[in-house]
Design a protein around this motif. Structure first.
Motif, PDB file in Angstrom:
ATOM      1  N   GLU A 131       0.857  -1.192   0.000  1.00  0.00           N
ATOM      2  CA  GLU A 131       0.000   0.000   0.000  1.00  0.00           C
ATOM      3  C   GLU A 131       0.895   1.245   0.000  1.00  0.00           C
ATOM      4  O   GLU A 131       2.056   1.162   0.408  1.00  0.00           O
ATOM      5  CB  GLU A 131      -0.898   0.025   1.257  1.00  0.00           C
ATOM      6  CG  GLU A 131      -1.929  -1.084   1.289  1.00  0.00           C
ATOM      7  CD  GLU A 131      -2.749  -1.141   2.580  1.00  0.00           C
ATOM      8  OE1 GLU A 131      -3.799  -1.786   2.564  1.00  0.00           O
ATOM      9  OE2 GLU A 131      -2.325  -0.556   3.599  1.00  0.00           O
ATOM     10  N   VAL A 132       0.345   2.371  -0.431  1.00  0.00           N
ATOM     11  CA  VAL A 132       1.133   3.616  -0.464  1.00  0.00           C
ATOM     12  C   VAL A 132       0.334   4.745   0.184  1.00  0.00           C
ATOM     13  O   VAL A 132      -0.868   4.609   0.424  1.00  0.00           O
ATOM     14  CB  VAL A 132       1.507   4.013  -1.917  1.00  0.00           C
ATOM     15  CG1 VAL A 132       2.383   2.948  -2.558  1.00  0.00           C
ATOM     16  CG2 VAL A 132       0.262   4.279  -2.758  1.00  0.00           C
ATOM     17  N   TYR A 133       1.014   5.844   0.486  1.00  0.00           N
ATOM     18  CA  TYR A 133       0.351   7.027   1.057  1.00  0.00           C
ATOM     19  C   TYR A 133       1.174   8.258   0.713  1.00  0.00           C
ATOM     20  O   TYR A 133       2.407   8.151   0.523  1.00  0.00           O
ATOM     21  CB  TYR A 133       0.162   6.887   2.576  1.00  0.00           C
ATOM     22  CG  TYR A 133       1.423   6.534   3.325  1.00  0.00           C
ATOM     23  CD1 TYR A 133       1.882   5.216   3.361  1.00  0.00           C
ATOM     24  CD2 TYR A 133       2.182   7.510   3.983  1.00  0.00           C
ATOM     25  CE1 TYR A 133       3.042   4.873   4.035  1.00  0.00           C
ATOM     26  CE2 TYR A 133       3.345   7.163   4.668  1.00  0.00           C
ATOM     27  CZ  TYR A 133       3.769   5.846   4.682  1.00  0.00           C
ATOM     28  OH  TYR A 133       4.920   5.510   5.343  1.00  0.00           O
ATOM     29  N   PRO A 134       0.519   9.419   0.630  1.00  0.00           N
ATOM     30  CA  PRO A 134       1.262  10.627   0.267  1.00  0.00           C
ATOM     31  C   PRO A 134       2.384  10.903   1.267  1.00  0.00           C
ATOM     32  O   PRO A 134       2.190  10.797   2.480  1.00  0.00           O
ATOM     33  CB  PRO A 134       0.198  11.730   0.342  1.00  0.00           C
ATOM     34  CG  PRO A 134      -1.109  11.026   0.206  1.00  0.00           C
ATOM     35  CD  PRO A 134      -0.924   9.672   0.830  1.00  0.00           C
ATOM     36  N   GLY A 135       3.545  11.221   0.784  1.00  0.00           N
ATOM     37  CA  GLY A 135       4.696  11.496   1.645  1.00  0.00           C
ATOM     38  C   GLY A 135       5.495  10.234   1.981  1.00  0.00           C
ATOM     39  O   GLY A 135       6.572  10.331   2.562  1.00  0.00           O
ATOM     40  N   GLY A 136       4.957   9.093   1.619  1.00  0.00           N
ATOM     41  CA  GLY A 136       5.619   7.846   2.048  1.00  0.00           C
ATOM     42  C   GLY A 136       6.429   7.153   0.975  1.00  0.00           C
ATOM     43  O   GLY A 136       6.919   6.040   1.189  1.00  0.00           O
ATOM     44  N   ALA A 137       6.618   7.790  -0.182  1.00  0.00           N
ATOM     45  CA  ALA A 137       7.152   7.052  -1.337  1.00  0.00           C
ATOM     46  C   ALA A 137       8.515   6.413  -1.086  1.00  0.00           C
ATOM     47  O   ALA A 137       8.761   5.287  -1.527  1.00  0.00           O
ATOM     48  CB  ALA A 137       7.227   7.963  -2.561  1.00  0.00           C
ATOM     49  N   GLY A 138       9.400   7.115  -0.374  1.00  0.00           N
ATOM     50  CA  GLY A 138      10.732   6.536  -0.140  1.00  0.00           C
ATOM     51  C   GLY A 138      10.624   5.224   0.627  1.00  0.00           C
ATOM     52  O   GLY A 138      11.201   4.203   0.255  1.00  0.00           O
ATOM     53  N   TYR A 139       9.829   5.249   1.693  1.00  0.00           N
ATOM     54  CA  TYR A 139       9.682   4.056   2.541  1.00  0.00           C
ATOM     55  C   TYR A 139       8.851   2.979   1.855  1.00  0.00           C
ATOM     56  O   TYR A 139       9.223   1.794   1.867  1.00  0.00           O
ATOM     57  CB  TYR A 139       9.039   4.473   3.867  1.00  0.00           C
ATOM     58  CG  TYR A 139       8.855   3.332   4.848  1.00  0.00           C
ATOM     59  CD1 TYR A 139       9.950   2.637   5.360  1.00  0.00           C
ATOM     60  CD2 TYR A 139       7.573   2.960   5.280  1.00  0.00           C
ATOM     61  CE1 TYR A 139       9.774   1.591   6.267  1.00  0.00           C
ATOM     62  CE2 TYR A 139       7.391   1.929   6.197  1.00  0.00           C
ATOM     63  CZ  TYR A 139       8.493   1.241   6.678  1.00  0.00           C
ATOM     64  OH  TYR A 139       8.319   0.211   7.587  1.00  0.00           O
ATOM     65  N   THR A 140       7.731   3.369   1.235  1.00  0.00           N
ATOM     66  CA  THR A 140       6.873   2.344   0.616  1.00  0.00           C
ATOM     67  C   THR A 140       7.590   1.688  -0.571  1.00  0.00           C
ATOM     68  O   THR A 140       7.428   0.490  -0.807  1.00  0.00           O
ATOM     69  CB  THR A 140       5.505   2.913   0.165  1.00  0.00           C
ATOM     70  OG1 THR A 140       5.718   3.996  -0.745  1.00  0.00           O
ATOM     71  CG2 THR A 140       4.680   3.399   1.336  1.00  0.00           C
ATOM     72  N   ALA A 141       8.409   2.458  -1.280  1.00  0.00           N
ATOM     73  CA  ALA A 141       9.176   1.848  -2.385  1.00  0.00           C
ATOM     74  C   ALA A 141      10.151   0.813  -1.834  1.00  0.00           C
ATOM     75  O   ALA A 141      10.330  -0.265  -2.410  1.00  0.00           O
ATOM     76  CB  ALA A 141       9.917   2.926  -3.168  1.00  0.00           C
TER      77      ALA A 141
END
Ligand code: NAP
Length: 248
Positions: free
Chosen positions: A140-150
């Motif tokens: 899952e993803v969320y705004p601001g989280g791209a570095g961690y979610t990737a």
């Protein structure tokens, strides 16, 4: 004398890793624990009897030195070291933070698995077990989280690839994907800002590190022919990574 089974836990100085050390030690494992804050590991070792060794999974040399200290009989590897840094949108991303996250969550996991694979393969007794600590951010993803979610999406890809590449070998691969767990995770993410970190869990009941450590122990204790591929564990108050029920 009966030899204790050997487990290795990375990121053992805090949170999920520390609690995994406690539960595995209580269950009769000889636990080798790695993290950068060696004094914390030493304090844990005093309590639970594990063996503390300094480890920075971001460094190939540190992983080499750490794994040199381990016996041949490693049976369980818990790739837990990692975490999130920052919450900036992509157009403002902090390059150093992203590099650090990739180094610990992704490359660190690969370095440890590569270094210990020969031992996991040759001393299964009857099977070895690799745990990759992903997250609901693995899918899952969320705004601001791209570095961690990737990073955590990469963990999912690596777990699935391990199962393909190791098919027919006596090594189980389990990915544990927690939702919110109250540890030092948010404190680290927000650079030590206590108020901001505790606001993450305001009005809801997060998981504890024990909840997640118990899933690791439970997966190990399945019969040897059973592989728990992936376990998603969320608080009741969290329906999706960004959908939280909070009391007013
Ligand atoms: P935590 O309390 O901050 O613990 C993180 C651990 O990782 C610490 O022991 C830290 O030790 C270690 N670590 C970080 N970078 C490292 C490095 N380069 N080399 C060696 N060790 C390193 O957070 P946690 O919640 O227990 O996190 C454990 C894992 O669960 C992480 O992979 C995290 O992404 C994942 N996770 C957490 C949550 C959550 O809500 N808490 C949810 C889903 C997944 P040192 O600083 O001493 O090195």
């Amino acid at each position: 004398m009966i030899e204790k089974p050997v487990a290795v836990v990375t990121g053992a100085s805090s949170g999920i890793g520390a609690e995994t050390v406690r539960l595995l030690s209580e269950r009769g494992f000889q636990v080798f624990m790695g993290a950068r804050r060696i004094e914390r590991l030493q304090a844990l070792a005093q309590k639970y009897g594990g063996i503390p060794i300094a480890l920075d999974v971001s460094s190939t040399e540190s992983v080499r030195q750490f794994t040199q200290e381990l016996p041949d009989s490693v049976q369980v590897l818990v790739n837990n070291a990692g975490g999130a840094l920052g919450l900036e949108p992509i157009v403002n991303f902090d390059e150093n933070q992203w590099v650090e996250m990739y180094q610990s969550n992704v490359l660190g996991l690969a370095r440890m698995s590569k270094a210990l694979y020969p031992r996991l393969l040759t001393r299964p007794n009857p099977v070895s077990h690799v745990f990759n600590i992903g997250s609901v951010a693995s899918f899952e993803v969320y705004p601001g989280g791209a570095g961690y979610t990737a990073c955590k999406h990469a963990v999912r890809a690596i777990s699935e690839t391990m199962r393909l590449e190791w098919l027919g070998k006596p090594i189980r691969v389990t990915e544990i994907d927690p939702g919110f767990v109250e540890t030092e995770f948010s404190l680290v993410r927000f650079g030590g800002d206590i108020a901001r970190a505790s606001s993450v869990y305001a009005g809801m009941e997060p998981l504890t590190a024990t909840d997640i450590a118990e899933t690791i122990l439970w997966s190990i204790e399945r019969p040897p022919h059973v592989n728990i591929d992936c376990m998603v564990v969320r608080p009741l108050d969290q329906a999706r990574i960004d959908k939280i029920h909070r009391q007013a």
